[in-house]
Design a protein around this motif. Sequence first.
Motif, PDB file in Angstrom:
ATOM      1  N   MET A   1       0.850  -1.196   0.000  1.00 52.95           N
ATOM      2  CA  MET A   1       0.000   0.000   0.000  1.00 52.95           C
ATOM      3  C   MET A   1       0.885   1.244   0.000  1.00 52.95           C
ATOM      4  SD  MET A   1      -2.747   1.379   2.856  1.00 52.95           S
ATOM      5  CE  MET A   1      -3.864  -0.001   2.660  1.00 52.95           C
ATOM      6  N   ASP A   2       0.725   2.086  -1.025  1.00 52.77           N
ATOM      7  CA  ASP A   2       1.513   3.306  -1.089  1.00 52.77           C
ATOM      8  C   ASP A   2       0.690   4.488  -0.595  1.00 52.77           C
ATOM      9  OD1 ASP A   2      -0.265   3.834  -3.129  1.00 52.77           O
ATOM     10  OD2 ASP A   2       1.161   3.433  -4.740  1.00 52.77           O
ATOM     11  N   SER A   3       1.320   5.660  -0.603  1.00 55.76           N
ATOM     12  CA  SER A   3       0.658   6.850  -0.052  1.00 55.76           C
ATOM     13  C   SER A   3      -0.573   7.246  -0.848  1.00 55.76           C
ATOM     14  CB  SER A   3       1.647   8.016  -0.007  1.00 55.76           C
ATOM     15  OG  SER A   3       2.130   8.318  -1.309  1.00 55.76           O
ATOM     16  N   THR A   4      -0.569   6.994  -2.152  1.00 55.53           N
ATOM     17  CA  THR A   4      -1.736   7.354  -2.973  1.00 55.53           C
ATOM     18  C   THR A   4      -2.970   6.568  -2.545  1.00 55.53           C
ATOM     19  OG1 THR A   4      -0.291   7.833  -4.854  1.00 55.53           O
ATOM     20  CG2 THR A   4      -2.624   7.486  -5.322  1.00 55.53           C
ATOM     21  N   ILE A   5      -2.783   5.274  -2.327  1.00 56.11           N
ATOM     22  CA  ILE A   5      -3.915   4.443  -1.897  1.00 56.11           C
ATOM     23  C   ILE A   5      -4.395   4.871  -0.515  1.00 56.11           C
ATOM     24  CG2 ILE A   5      -4.627   2.099  -1.336  1.00 56.11           C
ATOM     25  CD1 ILE A   5      -2.699   1.086  -3.437  1.00 56.11           C
ATOM     26  N   VAL A   6      -3.450   5.190   0.386  1.00 58.11           N
ATOM     27  CA  VAL A   6      -3.822   5.649   1.728  1.00 58.11           C
ATOM     28  C   VAL A   6      -4.682   6.903   1.659  1.00 58.11           C
ATOM     29  CG1 VAL A   6      -2.937   6.571   3.898  1.00 58.11           C
ATOM     30  CG2 VAL A   6      -1.842   4.594   2.851  1.00 58.11           C
ATOM     31  N   LEU A   7      -4.281   7.855   0.805  1.00 56.73           N
ATOM     32  CA  LEU A   7      -5.038   9.099   0.681  1.00 56.73           C
ATOM     33  C   LEU A   7      -6.424   8.852   0.096  1.00 56.73           C
ATOM     34  CD1 LEU A   7      -2.237  11.518  -0.584  1.00 56.73           C
ATOM     35  CD2 LEU A   7      -3.187  11.334   1.717  1.00 56.73           C
ATOM     36  N   ILE A   8      -6.511   7.942  -0.871  1.00 55.77           N
ATOM     37  CA  ILE A   8      -7.814   7.619  -1.455  1.00 55.77           C
ATOM     38  C   ILE A   8      -8.723   6.983  -0.402  1.00 55.77           C
ATOM     39  CG2 ILE A   8      -8.999   6.151  -3.132  1.00 55.77           C
ATOM     40  CD1 ILE A   8      -6.615   6.556  -5.006  1.00 55.77           C
ATOM     41  N   LEU A   9      -8.161   6.060   0.381  1.00 54.98           N
ATOM     42  CA  LEU A   9      -8.957   5.411   1.426  1.00 54.98           C
ATOM     43  C   LEU A   9      -9.372   6.404   2.513  1.00 54.98           C
ATOM     44  CD1 LEU A   9      -7.036   2.022   1.830  1.00 54.98           C
ATOM     45  CD2 LEU A   9      -9.207   2.426   0.662  1.00 54.98           C
ATOM     46  N   LEU A  10      -8.496   7.351   2.829  1.00 60.15           N
ATOM     47  CA  LEU A  10      -8.851   8.376   3.811  1.00 60.15           C
ATOM     48  C   LEU A  10     -10.012   9.230   3.316  1.00 60.15           C
ATOM     49  CD1 LEU A  10      -5.424   9.619   5.224  1.00 60.15           C
ATOM     50  CD2 LEU A  10      -7.245   8.438   6.470  1.00 60.15           C
ATOM     51  N   GLN A  11      -9.975   9.597   2.030  1.00 68.45           N
ATOM     52  CA  GLN A  11     -11.085  10.370   1.471  1.00 68.45           C
ATOM     53  C   GLN A  11     -12.391   9.593   1.569  1.00 68.45           C
ATOM     54  OE1 GLN A  11     -10.720  12.310  -2.319  1.00 68.45           O
ATOM     55  NE2 GLN A  11      -8.518  12.612  -2.087  1.00 68.45           N
ATOM     56  N   ASP A  12     -12.339   8.317   1.190  1.00 70.81           N
ATOM     57  CA  ASP A  12     -13.541   7.488   1.256  1.00 70.81           C
ATOM     58  C   ASP A  12     -14.021   7.349   2.698  1.00 70.81           C
ATOM     59  OD1 ASP A  12     -15.499   5.784   0.023  1.00 70.81           O
ATOM     60  OD2 ASP A  12     -14.448   4.084   0.906  1.00 70.81           O
ATOM     61  N   GLY A  13     -13.079   7.177   3.633  1.00 70.32           N
ATOM     62  CA  GLY A  13     -13.454   7.054   5.039  1.00 70.32           C
ATOM     63  C   GLY A  13     -14.068   8.322   5.597  1.00 70.32           C
ATOM     64  N   LEU A  14     -13.509   9.475   5.223  1.00 69.87           N
ATOM     65  CA  LEU A  14     -14.079  10.741   5.688  1.00 69.87           C
ATOM     66  C   LEU A  14     -15.465  10.969   5.106  1.00 69.87           C
ATOM     67  CD1 LEU A  14     -10.950  13.073   5.497  1.00 69.87           C
ATOM     68  CD2 LEU A  14     -12.067  12.204   7.558  1.00 69.87           C
ATOM     69  N   LEU A  15     -15.659  10.589   3.839  1.00 71.42           N
ATOM     70  CA  LEU A  15     -16.969  10.734   3.209  1.00 71.42           C
ATOM     71  C   LEU A  15     -18.018   9.910   3.943  1.00 71.42           C
ATOM     72  CD1 LEU A  15     -18.830  11.622   0.847  1.00 71.42           C
ATOM     73  CD2 LEU A  15     -17.998   9.621  -0.405  1.00 71.42           C
ATOM     74  N   ASN A  16     -17.716   8.626   4.150  1.00 67.92           N
ATOM     75  CA  ASN A  16     -18.666   7.768   4.863  1.00 67.92           C
ATOM     76  C   ASN A  16     -18.823   8.208   6.316  1.00 67.92           C
ATOM     77  OD1 ASN A  16     -19.050   6.171   2.578  1.00 67.92           O
ATOM     78  ND2 ASN A  16     -17.386   4.787   3.108  1.00 67.92           N
ATOM     79  N   GLY A  17     -17.709   8.620   6.945  1.00 66.63           N
ATOM     80  CA  GLY A  17     -17.762   9.051   8.332  1.00 66.63           C
ATOM     81  C   GLY A  17     -18.653  10.261   8.535  1.00 66.63           C
ATOM     82  N   ALA A  18     -18.653  11.178   7.570  1.00 61.96           N
ATOM     83  CA  ALA A  18     -19.520  12.352   7.670  1.00 61.96           C
ATOM     84  C   ALA A  18     -20.992  11.950   7.669  1.00 61.96           C
ATOM     85  CB  ALA A  18     -19.232  13.324   6.528  1.00 61.96           C
ATOM     86  N   ILE A  19     -21.342  10.979   6.817  1.00 59.98           N
ATOM     87  CA  ILE A  19     -22.729  10.503   6.782  1.00 59.98           C
ATOM     88  C   ILE A  19     -23.084   9.780   8.079  1.00 59.98           C
ATOM     89  CG2 ILE A  19     -24.358   9.021   5.565  1.00 59.98           C
ATOM     90  CD1 ILE A  19     -23.528  11.498   4.010  1.00 59.98           C
TER      91      ILE A  19
END
Length: 345
Positions: A1-19
């Motif tokens: 897992m590189d930094s790009t994948i981590v950032l993508i997963l963080l975005q997805d997590g923040l999106l779902n977390g907001a809901i």
Amino acid sequence: MDSTIVLILLQDGLLNGAIYALLGLALVLIFAVTRVIFIPQGEFVTFGALTLAFLVNGRVPGTLYLLLIAGSLVFLLECVSAIRNKLYAGLWRTALWALVLPIALYLMLPLVMHQDTPLWVSVLFSMALVVPLGPMIYRLVYQRVAEASVLVLLITSVAVHFALTGLGLVFFGAEGWRTPPFMTGQVNLLGMAWSAQTLFVLVAAAVLIGALWLFFGGTLYGRALRATAVNRRGARLVGISTIMSGRITFTLAAAIGTLSGMLIAPVTTIYYDTGFLIGLKGFVAAIVGGLASYPLTAAGAIFVGILEAFSSFWASSYKEVIVFTLIIPVLLWRSFGARHIDDED
């Protein structure tokens, strides 16, 4: 897992977390004021998303018929209660929101139900169709058992959940739907590329949470809800109607759930039963907050969203198990310092 994948997963997590944060706050609000663990909160997510999807695709949403039926039943109950108690003063107000509003929306539907209608108009019309179902459900189901035990209210919520899920299948069918995004494109922020839709969801969630904070801290009705949450019997003694508090609470919860469904519908295919799983994850966040703390609930929701995103990458088959297993250590930790508290304390 590189930094790009981590950032993508963080975005997805923040999106779902907001809901999940919005749904968790709604669950905490309802439980604090009415002692109801509102399992059907996820159904408002489904109804909001599918109502908007039907409108933008030129189809009649099933929530219109559900609103007409529920409104008629509410008005009938109010008429029976008025005749029994010989109190007719407030009957006209019930007629306005339970009969006149659904009929007016039914007559306005042809003006909105086509693909050329601006998206924000469809959003507002969808809110008008779904949000009144909140106080109607409270009047039809919960108002009569408002003083029952928490266990009875929980069993009632389970029954309402199954009823609404079945009605969702009847009125919307088994087909999945998505809605157009509110914003398109990419935005460079903090050294990374963000989806404009993700930023829109995060900003909308933050604005809604801020609006709720202002409502509870700066309005008379908000303070009445806070007083009812602290002590129901004390609130009644100073003249605050617990029935009014319950209706306002369910209206706010319905609005939060409906808006949450519209925010997530552009990135997730919504089926008639999708809201249940989303609502359960909001319930996990509410459990982290002890069904009492709004800040802890929001923080727990963000953690649940990020945990789900990384779990879907490492072990997608077990991501739901990992998320829901989070409840176990939280309940164990809270049980050590718990003490029995009567419902009215």
